[in-house]
Design a protein around this motif. Structure first.
Motif, mmCIF file in Angstrom:
data_model
loop_
_atom_site.group_PDB
_atom_site.id
_atom_site.type_symbol
_atom_site.label_atom_id
_atom_site.label_comp_id
_atom_site.label_asym_id
_atom_site.label_seq_id
_atom_site.Cartn_x
_atom_site.Cartn_y
_atom_site.Cartn_z
ATOM 1 N N LEU A 112 -1.141 -0.191 -1.793
ATOM 2 C CA LEU A 112 0.189 -0.536 -1.303
ATOM 3 C C LEU A 112 0.579 0.355 -0.126
ATOM 4 C CD1 LEU A 112 2.939 -1.982 -1.572
ATOM 5 C CD2 LEU A 112 3.573 -0.268 -3.272
ATOM 6 N N ALA A 115 -1.328 1.919 -6.166
ATOM 7 C CA ALA A 115 -0.310 2.500 -5.296
ATOM 8 C C ALA A 115 -0.886 2.854 -3.923
ATOM 9 C CB ALA A 115 0.294 3.741 -5.953
ATOM 10 N N THR A 173 7.040 5.123 -9.636
ATOM 11 C CA THR A 173 5.671 5.444 -9.241
ATOM 12 C C THR A 173 5.328 4.776 -7.918
ATOM 13 O OG1 THR A 173 4.913 5.748 -11.515
ATOM 14 C CG2 THR A 173 3.241 5.205 -9.873
ATOM 15 N N PHE A 174 5.800 3.554 -7.725
ATOM 16 C CA PHE A 174 5.510 2.823 -6.494
ATOM 17 C C PHE A 174 6.636 2.957 -5.465
ATOM 18 C CE2 PHE A 174 2.998 0.793 -9.799
ATOM 19 C CZ PHE A 174 1.748 0.692 -9.190
ATOM 20 N N VAL A 186 1.163 10.087 -4.187
ATOM 21 C CA VAL A 186 0.827 9.530 -5.505
ATOM 22 C C VAL A 186 -0.337 10.274 -6.154
ATOM 23 C CG1 VAL A 186 1.771 7.225 -5.210
ATOM 24 C CG2 VAL A 186 -0.521 7.716 -4.343
#
Length: 253
Positions: free
Chosen positions: A121, A118, A28-29, A68
């Motif tokens: 990030l 996310a 996911t990240f 995302v």
């Protein structure tokens, strides 16, 4: 148990379920980070040379965030609905006070938390390793409702895909089949002037287009995109698609 407590309990269970799946947490990240590193740091933008990636680095921030906002809800909710169907868990759910809309809302809240982290990030990474700069103004806070609305919309789409698919693998495959072309053909990475004229009207049919334009209006005002028409259309689509997705969730299977 009140509605708020039911939703909170289901969302808490969903959050812990996500954390237990270390592979899901990692990718996911990891996927958007790799995308930023490849397109933002290795390929780099060439504003004076034309062609792909000819726009300033900040122009592509909506595309990075879209990785995302688009992929995560589609795959997570789609596979979760398919998993519940495979295990006849919706039949058990129907015996509880939790409604289908409440269940989907709980899953959506989990996705909002995951995608919010996310997105932070991604924004930090884009600023750190590319030439992009963010306008530090109060308008930057509009990213929060844009991301929330995008997640709500694509969680609804994910629920529909989970209902239509015959397995978890089918739901994930369907979500990737839909998400990949949308990611590049929704006014994200490819400027409209590089697309055939006959295809440009189709861009307006993608809900991701309005997320992209709204984010770009906030993060790269020089592009000339407008925020409020985009966020209004996104909000309307999110409400409609979420309602359809909640209705698509089976009570029994």
């Amino acid at each position: 148990m009140s509605r708020i407590r039911r939703i909170r309990a289901e969302a808490t269970a969903g959050w812990h379920s996500f954390l237990r799946r270390r592979t899901a947490v990692f990718f996911t990240f990891f996927f958007p980070v790799i995308l930023v590193v490849i397109f933002g740091a290795l390929v780099r933008t060439q504003p004076t040379e034309g062609g792909l990636f000819a726009e300033p680095a900040a122009y592509y921030i909506p595309g990075y965030l879209a990785t995302v906002v688009l992929f995560t809800p589609l795959s997570r909710v789609g596979s979760e609905v398919a998993r519940y169907r495979d295990g006849n868990r919706f039949e058990k759910l129907a015996t509880t006070p939790l409604t289908r809309a409440e269940w989907l809302l709980a899953q959506t809240l989990v996705n909002i938390a995951i995608i919010g982290l996310a997105s932070l990030l991604i924004l930090g990474l884009v600023v750190a390793i590319t030439a992009a700069t963010l306008p530090v103004t109060i308008e930057l806070l509009w990213l929060i409702p844009l991301i929330v609305l995008g997640v709500i919309l694509f969680c609804g789409v994910g629920a529909i895909l989970g209902r239509l698919s015959d397995s978890q693998d089918g739901a994930v495959a369907a979500s990737n089949t839909i998400a990949l072309p949308l990611l590049f053909l929704s006014d994200t990475f490819i400027p409209l002037e590089l697309l055939p004229t006959w295809f440009i009207p189709a861009i307006e049919l993608s809900p991701l287009t309005y997320f992209s334009r709204g984010v770009r209006a906030v993060t790269f005002p020089a592009a000339g995109d407008t925020l409020f028409p985009s966020i209004a259309i996104l909000a309307g689509l999110a409400g409609v698609i979420f309602a359809i997705g909640a209705y698509a969730i089976p009570q029994t299977d």
